[in-house]
Design a protein around this motif. Structure first.
Motif, mmCIF file in Angstrom:
data_model
loop_
_atom_site.group_PDB
_atom_site.id
_atom_site.type_symbol
_atom_site.label_atom_id
_atom_site.label_comp_id
_atom_site.label_asym_id
_atom_site.label_seq_id
_atom_site.Cartn_x
_atom_site.Cartn_y
_atom_site.Cartn_z
ATOM 1 N N GLY A 104 0.802 -1.217 0.000
ATOM 2 C CA GLY A 104 0.000 0.000 0.000
ATOM 3 C C GLY A 104 0.839 1.274 0.000
ATOM 4 N N GLN A 105 0.151 2.377 -0.231
ATOM 5 C CA GLN A 105 0.825 3.682 -0.286
ATOM 6 C C GLN A 105 1.449 4.052 1.048
ATOM 7 O OE1 GLN A 105 1.341 5.566 -2.985
ATOM 8 N NE2 GLN A 105 2.474 7.050 -1.744
ATOM 9 N N ILE A 106 0.910 3.533 2.154
ATOM 10 C CA ILE A 106 1.443 3.855 3.473
ATOM 11 C C ILE A 106 2.911 3.475 3.589
ATOM 12 C CG2 ILE A 106 0.707 1.641 4.454
ATOM 13 C CD1 ILE A 106 0.729 5.030 6.278
ATOM 14 N N MET A 107 3.323 2.407 2.937
ATOM 15 C CA MET A 107 4.721 1.985 2.966
ATOM 16 C C MET A 107 5.621 3.056 2.343
ATOM 17 S SD MET A 107 7.279 -0.039 3.518
ATOM 18 C CE MET A 107 6.765 -1.729 3.867
ATOM 19 N N LEU A 108 5.239 3.562 1.176
ATOM 20 C CA LEU A 108 6.039 4.582 0.507
ATOM 21 C C LEU A 108 6.043 5.892 1.293
ATOM 22 C CD1 LEU A 108 5.081 4.048 -3.248
ATOM 23 C CD2 LEU A 108 6.935 3.023 -1.925
ATOM 24 N N ASP A 109 4.885 6.234 1.880
ATOM 25 C CA ASP A 109 4.813 7.476 2.659
ATOM 26 C C ASP A 109 5.733 7.436 3.865
ATOM 27 O OD1 ASP A 109 2.967 8.452 0.885
ATOM 28 O OD2 ASP A 109 1.226 7.964 2.126
ATOM 29 N N GLN A 110 5.711 6.317 4.595
ATOM 30 C CA GLN A 110 6.520 6.239 5.807
ATOM 31 C C GLN A 110 8.008 6.145 5.481
ATOM 32 O OE1 GLN A 110 3.944 7.432 7.464
ATOM 33 N NE2 GLN A 110 4.924 6.470 9.225
ATOM 34 N N LEU A 111 8.341 5.447 4.425
ATOM 35 C CA LEU A 111 9.732 5.421 3.983
ATOM 36 C C LEU A 111 10.190 6.821 3.566
ATOM 37 C CD1 LEU A 111 10.343 2.197 1.849
ATOM 38 C CD2 LEU A 111 11.714 3.010 3.783
ATOM 39 N N GLY A 112 9.318 7.511 2.823
ATOM 40 C CA GLY A 112 9.652 8.859 2.380
ATOM 41 C C GLY A 112 9.848 9.820 3.535
ATOM 42 N N LYS A 113 9.047 9.687 4.596
ATOM 43 C CA LYS A 113 9.209 10.558 5.767
ATOM 44 C C LYS A 113 10.532 10.296 6.473
ATOM 45 C CE LYS A 113 4.256 11.094 6.653
ATOM 46 N NZ LYS A 113 3.125 10.769 7.571
ATOM 47 N N ALA A 114 10.901 9.029 6.589
ATOM 48 C CA ALA A 114 12.154 8.692 7.262
ATOM 49 C C ALA A 114 13.366 9.164 6.469
ATOM 50 C CB ALA A 114 12.233 7.186 7.510
ATOM 51 N N LEU A 115 13.274 9.093 5.135
ATOM 52 C CA LEU A 115 14.416 9.448 4.283
ATOM 53 C C LEU A 115 14.430 10.923 3.900
ATOM 54 C CD1 LEU A 115 14.415 6.336 1.929
ATOM 55 C CD2 LEU A 115 15.840 6.744 3.955
ATOM 56 N N GLY A 116 13.339 11.631 4.165
ATOM 57 C CA GLY A 116 13.292 13.043 3.838
ATOM 58 C C GLY A 116 12.711 13.359 2.485
ATOM 59 N N HIS A 117 12.114 12.356 1.800
ATOM 60 C CA HIS A 117 11.525 12.583 0.484
ATOM 61 C C HIS A 117 10.087 13.085 0.590
ATOM 62 C CE1 HIS A 117 14.475 9.177 -0.751
ATOM 63 N NE2 HIS A 117 15.076 10.347 -0.680
ATOM 64 N N VAL A 118 9.455 12.871 1.738
ATOM 65 C CA VAL A 118 8.073 13.293 1.967
ATOM 66 C C VAL A 118 8.046 14.210 3.183
ATOM 67 C CG1 VAL A 118 5.727 12.544 2.536
ATOM 68 C CG2 VAL A 118 7.134 11.179 0.965
ATOM 69 N N HIS A 119 7.389 15.353 3.036
ATOM 70 C CA HIS A 119 7.311 16.300 4.152
ATOM 71 C C HIS A 119 6.416 15.740 5.262
ATOM 72 C CE1 HIS A 119 6.965 20.032 6.402
ATOM 73 N NE2 HIS A 119 5.644 19.910 6.351
#
Length: 499
Positions: free
Chosen positions: A212-227
């Motif tokens: 699901g999209q939640i996986m990409l969102d949480q990864l992005g938050k940890a790596l700095g790709h998602v605000h």
């Protein structure tokens, strides 16, 4: 580059109970609440946790494991209020502190660590003070909230992640460190993916399709790709200055020096933007956790360091430093544009006089309270008690003019008071009048000055005003309501006093 600190209170509620009830030290205890007819453990002390008592366990099962377990009532409202109190204390380290319910705080430490000599002493000071206060904490610093959160809870490595080093730091951590829903973590475990490095390099479409999209969102938050949103407990004032102290300040002289430095910095910023403050608050953070503050207000926008310091100087004696103040914060919550130089104030011809009067009024208000100072402007009404309106500032201009050339009393009663008179008729002033039990013989009088109400407000009786002087030289403003007539004996009222 942004830098965040995540603080995890491993036993927040039970640590609080130990602080409130020292007799629990060394005893295993839990906080429990009833859910679906059973008592469930909501928080476990470190001793009980070591014995295998964990959150979510049924109390009956917990007592079977540990018969001497102490069970206390759980209050669900405590977590947020307790974290908010600690967050307000943590503002001494950064102006931006957010709650991370149910057991953490997030600090935006960008640009703050150098005041403590670097990130390592900065984080060490935060953790040291919290541990000294009785809280079992872990903390980490990173470029992102997600990475700092993950490291504080799931890593025993050095808690300060170098800039841009969040990917390497979170690689060996379990999927739970990404704050994923339980069902996603369970699915990862079924696939044998027990560390982030096991799936972080998978193609993004694959991760989205499987988890699901939640996986990409949480990864992005940890790596700095998602605000990731950040909501501080106290919004940052646009005009705020902070001054930490390396040694606690305990004297009035020290407070004055700190205040002077803060005002100089704040007023320089205000002047550069052609603004002035109308309200300022000095907050003093003591090392015992207490916050003492004083507040000033001005009658008009000001960025004069000397004037503002004089206003604060009157209130510095009310600040109790106790064991010492370690942080000073000066806020200007109300700021206005500086007006263009004007040539008149009331009946003055110099703009410099205007500034002088405004500063004088500010000092009087600081000493006696703003409620003792009033400025009145004419209003479009005939009756005297309605013909004035209070101005909100020195900049207010009259919308009309005083519509009389007759003398007016220096003290006007808000409501005219009835008097008893002895007067010739029909248009003569009284010869004698009684006011509050005292008889006054009229020696001199002038009038009448007739004042009527506006026809669109009322068609009631008119007033005939007289200026009278008694035998003692006291002068009064009295009026007759209406005419004498066959069927009307008018009432008399006292409405004001002359000097």
């Amino acid at each position: 580059m942004k830098r965040y600190v995540a603080i995890w209170f491993r036993h927040l509620l039970t640590d609080r109970e130990l602080l409130r009830r020292p007799e629990l030290a060394g005893e295993p205890f839990v906080l429990a609440a009833k859910q679906r007819g059973r008592m469930i453990v909501m928080a476990s002390s470190s001793i009980a946790e070591k014995a295998g008592i964990v959150t979510g366990m049924v109390v009956a099962d917990a007592r079977a494991v540990l018969p001497k377990l102490i069970v206390l009532d759980y209050d669900p409202s405590i977590e947020q209020s307790l974290l908010t109190t600690i967050a307000e204390w943590a503002i001494r380290y950064t102006p931006l502190v957010a709650l991370d319910l149910p057991d953490g705080l997030i600090l935006d430490a960008t640009g703050c660590a150098h005041l403590w000599g670097g990130e390592t002493p900065y984080l060490k000071d935060i953790m040291g003070r919290l541990k000294t206060s009785g809280y079992d904490v872990r903390a980490a610093m990173a470029d992102t909230i997600g990475a700092a959160w993950a490291m504080s809870r799931y890593s025993r490595a050095f808690p300060i992640i170098a800039p841009s080093g969040q990917m390497a730091a979170i690689m060996p951590l379990p999927p739970n460190a990404l704050r994923l829903p339980g069902e996603v973590v369970e699915k990862l475990h079924k696939l044998g993916l027990y560390q982030i490095k096991s799936f972080i390099s998978m193609p993004r479409p694959v991760l989205r399709r499987r988890f699901g999209q939640i996986m990409l969102d949480q990864l992005g938050k940890a790596l700095g790709h998602v605000h990731e949103g950040f909501m501080p407990v106290q919004p940052l004032e646009p005009f705020q200055e902070r001054l930490p102290s390396m040694e606690p300040i305990r004297t009035a002289t020290g407070i004055e020096i700190a205040l002077q430095k803060l005002l100089e910095k704040l007023c320089t910023r205000l002047a550069a933007e052609d603004k002035g403050l109308r309200q300022a608050i000095l907050k003093c953070y003591r090392i015992d956790g207490e916050i003492k503050q004083v507040e000033i207000g001005t009658s008009g926008p000001s960025c004069s360091t000397g004037h503002l310091f004089k206003l604060f100087e009157l209130k510095i004696p009310t600040i109790e430093p106790a064991l010492g103040i370690e942080l000073f914060v000066l806020d200007a919550p109300v700021v206005e544009p500086m007006p263009a130089a004007q040539e008149t104030l009331w009946n003055l011809s110099s703009g410099n006089k205007k500034v002088a009067i405004a500063e004088l009024l500010d000092r009087l208000a600081a000493r006696a309270g703003s409620e003792v100072i009033h400025r009145y402007l004419p209003a479009e009404h005939h009756w005297p008690e309605r013909s004035i309106v209070e101005a909100s500032s020195l900049e207010d201009q009259p919308q009309t003019y005083w519509r009389t050339d007759q003398p007016r009393p220096v003290e006007l009663l808000a409501n005219p008071e009835r008097i008893e008179v002895s007067a010739p008729v029909p248009d003569y002033p009284p010869m004698v009048f009684r006011y509050k039990g005292t008889v006054h013989k009229v020696k001199r009088a002038d009038g009448p000055d007739r004042i009527e109400q506006e026809w669109w407000l009322s068609d009631g009786l008119h007033r005939d005003y007289y200026l009278v002087e008694d035998e003692n030289g006291n002068r009064y403003w009295i009026f007759r309501l209406g005419h004498y007539g066959d069927d009307h004996n008018p009432d008399w009222f006292l409405h004001g006093f002359f000097a």
